[in-house]
Design an enzyme around this catalytic site. Structure first.
Site: not given
Length: 403
Positions: A162, A297, A335
């Site tokens: 990620c 994040h 996400h």
């Protein structure tokens, strides 16, 4: 560390085709989460992963414009097909004709996670074709850009899960500072083509039942996956200024590290997050009290939010006039995984450019267990107007596995 200018931006996110539409979505605290569109998978078969952030038109590609034969275009990973025009538009946005970069040392650094297209197209085929082979390679996502634009600088795909696209930015910045290239494109791309990874998240207890990330909120219950494509054009600041280029924002410093052996290969580490934040501050010559806001994040998982807030508070919760604002675009989009870092960087750059930080979606339901005020942090319930003069922002992105 030298200063690097962001001179061009383009993106495609759910409900946001282009930087202007993306900014409007963020400023309006928009919600881009919806049902799985036709053509991806049957939501009736996998109802537990039936919602997320999905972009329109991922099957559209002007193959003639890029001189790609139809058969080859059909075999290309849609990551390649979407990134090519995105990079073209980002270069145009920087005030440069993409054609003028042909033969130059321009570098291409692309963050991408996984290889769903290869699994979908090559598995079980008795006779895979050369077009499918080249079309499904992860490295080719970057190489397609370099080939079709005739760019001769470094060209690589980066997979650190990620954090991939923010690591790609870090590598591009380093190449500019060492003179390996004079212009760099840093990008990230992620398309949710199958339910597989969503099912993995669900089995790990990381998937949000409603497909929504709710960063730092009391009702945060996991990850919702999302499509995303974003690209920025980077140049050394002195070169950009000398050429009269528009500068959205300036990168003063960046850092990358790894958790090492922590409390699990998929679990984040507060101490490593603190160290990478501190390293970025040192390289930028910035003290924590100068940072006005952080694009975090912020996945909306219980463990991830708790660890990230502890790390941010340890670094930024210093004596200061007002708390450091934090937020995460995942609350709007979901996400975007391999593109998550570039989504956050573009949001921060646009906020600095427009002198306003969008409100944090879900901020009205702040998680009291995160003790944000005690840690010198706050979620924005309304947009934050930035004063004239220099404003410092931070962007964080962490990958499953520790980078």
């Amino acid at each position: 560390m030298g200063d690097i200018a962001i001179t061009g931006i383009d993106c495609l996110f759910p409900r946001a085709h282009g930087a202007d539409a993306y900014w409007e979505l963020l400023l309006g605290s928009g919600d881009a989460i919806g049902a799985v569109p036709p053509g991806r998978w049957d939501p009736a078969v996998h109802p537990e992963v039936a919602r997320g952030g999905f972009a329109d038109g991922i099957d559209v590609f002007d193959h003639a414009f890029f001189a790609v034969p139809p058969r080859e275009a059909a075999a290309m990973d849609p990551h390649q097909r979407l990134l090519l025009p995105c990079v073209w538009r980002a270069i145009e946005d920087s005030g440069i004709s993409p054609v003028a970069l042909a033969g130059s040392d321009t570098g291409v650094y692309v963050g991408v996670m996984g290889g769903e297209w290869g699994r979908l197209t090559l598995s079980g085929r008795d006779r895979p074709t050369p077009q499918l082979g080249a079309g499904s390679s992860t490295g080719m996502i970057a190489h397609r850009v370099s080939y079709h634009l005739d760019l001769h600088g470094p060209s690589l795909a980066v997979d650190t899960a990620c954090s991939s696209s923010l690591v790609a930015v870090h590598l591009a910045v380093g190449a500019l500072l060492t003179g390996e290239c004079s212009t760099a494109v840093a990008a990230g791309v992620n398309l949710v083509l199958s339910p597989t990874l969503g099912l993995v998240y669900q089995q790990l207890g990381l998937a949000a039942p409603d497909g929504r990330c709710k960063p730092f909120a009391a009702d945060a219950d996991g990850i919702g996956r999302a499509d995303g494509v974003g690209a920025v054009v980077l140049r050394r600041l002195e070169d950009a200024v000398a050429d009269g280029s528009r500068v959205y924002a300036v990168i003063r410093g960046s850092a990358v590290n790894q958790d090492g052996r922590s409390n699990g290969v998929t679990a984040p580490s507060r101490w490593s997050q603190q160290k990478v934040l501190q390293a970025a501050h040192r390289r930028a010559g910035i003290s924590p009290d100068q940072v006005r806001f952080v694009e975090a994040h912020g996945t909306g998982t219980v463990l991830g939010d708790a660890i990230e807030c502890a790390a941010l508070g340890a670094v930024h919760g210093v004596r200061r006039a007002e708390p450091c604002a934090i937020g995460s675009v995942k609350g709007n989009l979901g996400h975007t995984e391999g593109a998550a870092g570039i989504a956050g960087l573009i949001k921060a750059a646009l906020a600095l450019h427009h002198r306003i930080v969008p409100a944090s979606r879900h901020a009205e339901r702040e998680n009291p267990r995160l003790r944000l005020a005690e840690r010198g942090l706050r979620l924005l319930r309304s947009p934050l107007r930035l004063p004239r003069g220099e404003t410092v922002a931070g962007v964080s992105s962490f990958g499953m596995g520790g980078t």
